[in-house]
Design a protein around this motif. Sequence first.
Motif: not given
Length: 146
Positions: A109-115, A120-126, A129-133, A136-146
């Motif tokens: 994550p960049s400046s926001s905390s994971p949800g 499913r975990l949701y993280v916004i990087n710098g 992009a929003l990433t979903c994983a 249980e495993s940390g396996k990335v399921l999808w990523r969406l450029r914001l």
Amino acid sequence: MAVRTSDATVVGSSPGECRLDSRTASSDALPHTPQDDVVLLQSPAYVSAHKPATGEIVWTYATSCSVIPSALGAGGMVYLPAGGLTALRPSGQPGSQVEVVWKEPKLGPSSSSPGLHEGRLYVINGAPALTCAEAESGKVLWRLRL
């Protein structure tokens, strides 16, 4: 209970207060574990879990942590912004070891905390992009450029 990160004072539901070292505390989270609630304090060098009423250290995990996004505690796990995102399973026993379940550099994550929602975990990087994983495993399921 609450944590004031400006002076790292932990306030419990009991009449007393427990003061923690403000030089090491930079962000906080209030996860619920099967054992008890704990307050997590992140520093650049480690994360530590404390009993809210007494300030007693339950466990520590030494690693280089991000200090802007906070850790997320849910379902007996702690998702720590460190080296991307690191999933920890603490035992809850004072002085015990913390199990590293997985580490995923793509979930940093960049400046926001994971949800977390429905496993499913949701993280916004710098990028940003929003990433979903999978939590249980940390396996990335999808990523969406914001």
